[in-house]
Design a protein around this motif. Structure first.
Motif, PDB file in Angstrom:
ATOM      1  N   ILE A  92      -5.082  15.391  -0.862  1.00  0.00           N
ATOM      2  CA  ILE A  92      -3.447  15.569  -1.312  1.00  0.00           C
ATOM      3  C   ILE A  92      -3.427  15.034  -2.552  1.00  0.00           C
ATOM      4  N   THR A  93      -2.290  15.445  -3.377  1.00  0.00           N
ATOM      5  CA  THR A  93      -1.777  14.678  -4.445  1.00  0.00           C
ATOM      6  C   THR A  93      -0.706  13.795  -4.076  1.00  0.00           C
ATOM      7  N   LEU A  94      -1.062  12.464  -4.259  1.00  0.00           N
ATOM      8  CA  LEU A  94       0.009  11.423  -3.964  1.00  0.00           C
ATOM      9  C   LEU A  94       1.042  11.114  -5.197  1.00  0.00           C
ATOM     10  N   ALA A  95       2.144  11.508  -5.176  1.00  0.00           N
ATOM     11  CA  ALA A  95       3.054  11.410  -6.344  1.00  0.00           C
ATOM     12  C   ALA A  95       4.225  10.447  -6.038  1.00  0.00           C
ATOM     13  N   GLY A  96       4.374   9.405  -6.904  1.00  0.00           N
ATOM     14  CA  GLY A  96       5.399   8.429  -6.648  1.00  0.00           C
ATOM     15  C   GLY A  96       6.023   8.162  -7.945  1.00  0.00           C
ATOM     16  N   PHE A  97       7.467   8.202  -7.635  1.00  0.00           N
ATOM     17  CA  PHE A  97       8.343   7.754  -8.538  1.00  0.00           C
ATOM     18  C   PHE A  97       8.603   6.196  -8.504  1.00  0.00           C
ATOM     19  N   SER A  98       8.874   5.412  -9.818  1.00  0.00           N
ATOM     20  CA  SER A  98       9.444   4.233  -9.817  1.00  0.00           C
ATOM     21  C   SER A  98       8.701   3.312  -8.864  1.00  0.00           C
ATOM     22  N   MET A  99       9.500   2.776  -7.849  1.00  0.00           N
ATOM     23  CA  MET A  99       8.743   1.901  -6.849  1.00  0.00           C
ATOM     24  C   MET A  99       7.909   2.874  -6.021  1.00  0.00           C
ATOM     25  N   GLY A 100       8.300   4.189  -6.043  1.00  0.00           N
ATOM     26  CA  GLY A 100       7.232   5.170  -4.993  1.00  0.00           C
ATOM     27  C   GLY A 100       5.778   5.190  -5.833  1.00  0.00           C
TER      28      GLY A 100
END
Length: 270
Positions: A92-100
């Protein structure tokens, strides 16, 4: 389709899986204090390009359960691991924004490259969200304490004030209202507890654990997670790619929507 995944006893996370079993999986982790629906303008486009978009509402947010405890980065990263294992995801590509993004980095520190082939960080609240004597970037701890206090006393106003510094470019009142509504869907207590984690967690040692191709998307005009965050991550994650968004604030996924989607697809296709 949407369904629930049990991550521990009496705690279920809501998962939105746009095209189960089809396409290259990308698991999106939202930021504070919203939910997976923040990625609407990515989910509208990526599936038709061959990507299986999976959005997760972190505990306490969106449609997920709202336990009283469990808002450390370790626990939130472990929740993501349970979702990955339950869905039997690979590469998978793990993608996170800000706190993510911070949670995604902690995931890599705890689990390494197992199951994950790429990492995408969007305006990540890392390696630190608050200033330290040797890290003069971001908010002060006192400013975050004020956010926590406001969360417990007037959360709608807190969200309005936070929203005022979210975007760099002009956005419609409708977009502002939409983001405010996503924040109001959260548990107030979870919102406060995750602000505590943002205030106190330190990911500087985690950066060297990232061993997969990594893209760092960051707005040069970001007032929430200033651009030096991105430069620090770029220096600490070997082989990472830094993509500056010159006209974006924290909400780069909408400030420069076309560029964001174009750069993301380019990274996913490599």
């Amino acid at each position: 389709m949407g369904y629930y995944v049990a991550v521990e006893q009496n705690v279920n996370l809501y998962v939105e899986d746009l095209d189960p079993g089809n396409g290259k999986p990308v698991l999106f982790i939202h930021g504070w204090p919203v939910n997976h629906k923040m990625y609407e303008y990515q989910f509208n486009q990526l599936p038709q390009m061959g990507y299986r978009c999976i959005g997760v509402d972190l505990r306490g947010f969106g449609k997920s359960d709202r336990p009283w405890r469990g808002y450390s980065y370790d626990r939130l990263a472990d929740d993501i691991r349970v979702v990955i294992d339950t869905l039997e995801l690979e590469n998978i590509t793990l993608a996170g924004f800000s706190m993510g993004g911070a949670i995604a980095i902690r995931y890599m520190a705890r689990y390494g490259a197992d199951k994950v082939s790429k990492l995408a960080l969007f305006a990540a609240a890392a390696p630190l969200f608050t200033r330290r004597p040797d890290y003069p970037y971001g908010m002060t701890k006192e400013q975050v304490n004020s956010l926590i206090q406001a969360t417990y006393t007037d959360r709608p106003k807190m969200l309005n004030d936070f929203g005022d510094m979210f975007f760099a470019s002009y956005v419609t009142e409708g977009i502002k209202d939409w983001m405010h509504g996503l924040g109001m869907e959260a548990s107030g207590h979870a919102t406060a507890m995750c602000a505590v984690s943002l205030r106190d967690e330190d990911l500087r040692r985690d950066l060297s654990a990232v061993s997969v191709p990594t893209a760092i998307f960051h707005g040069v005009q970001d007032k929430v997670c200033p651009y030096p965050f991105a430069e620090f991550m770029h220096a600490g994650i070997q082989g990472s790619e830094l993509v500056p968004f010159l006209y974006s604030g924290h909400g780069l996924f909408y400030d420069e929507l076309e560029k964001f989607n174009r750069e993301l697809v380019s990274f996913l296709a490599k």
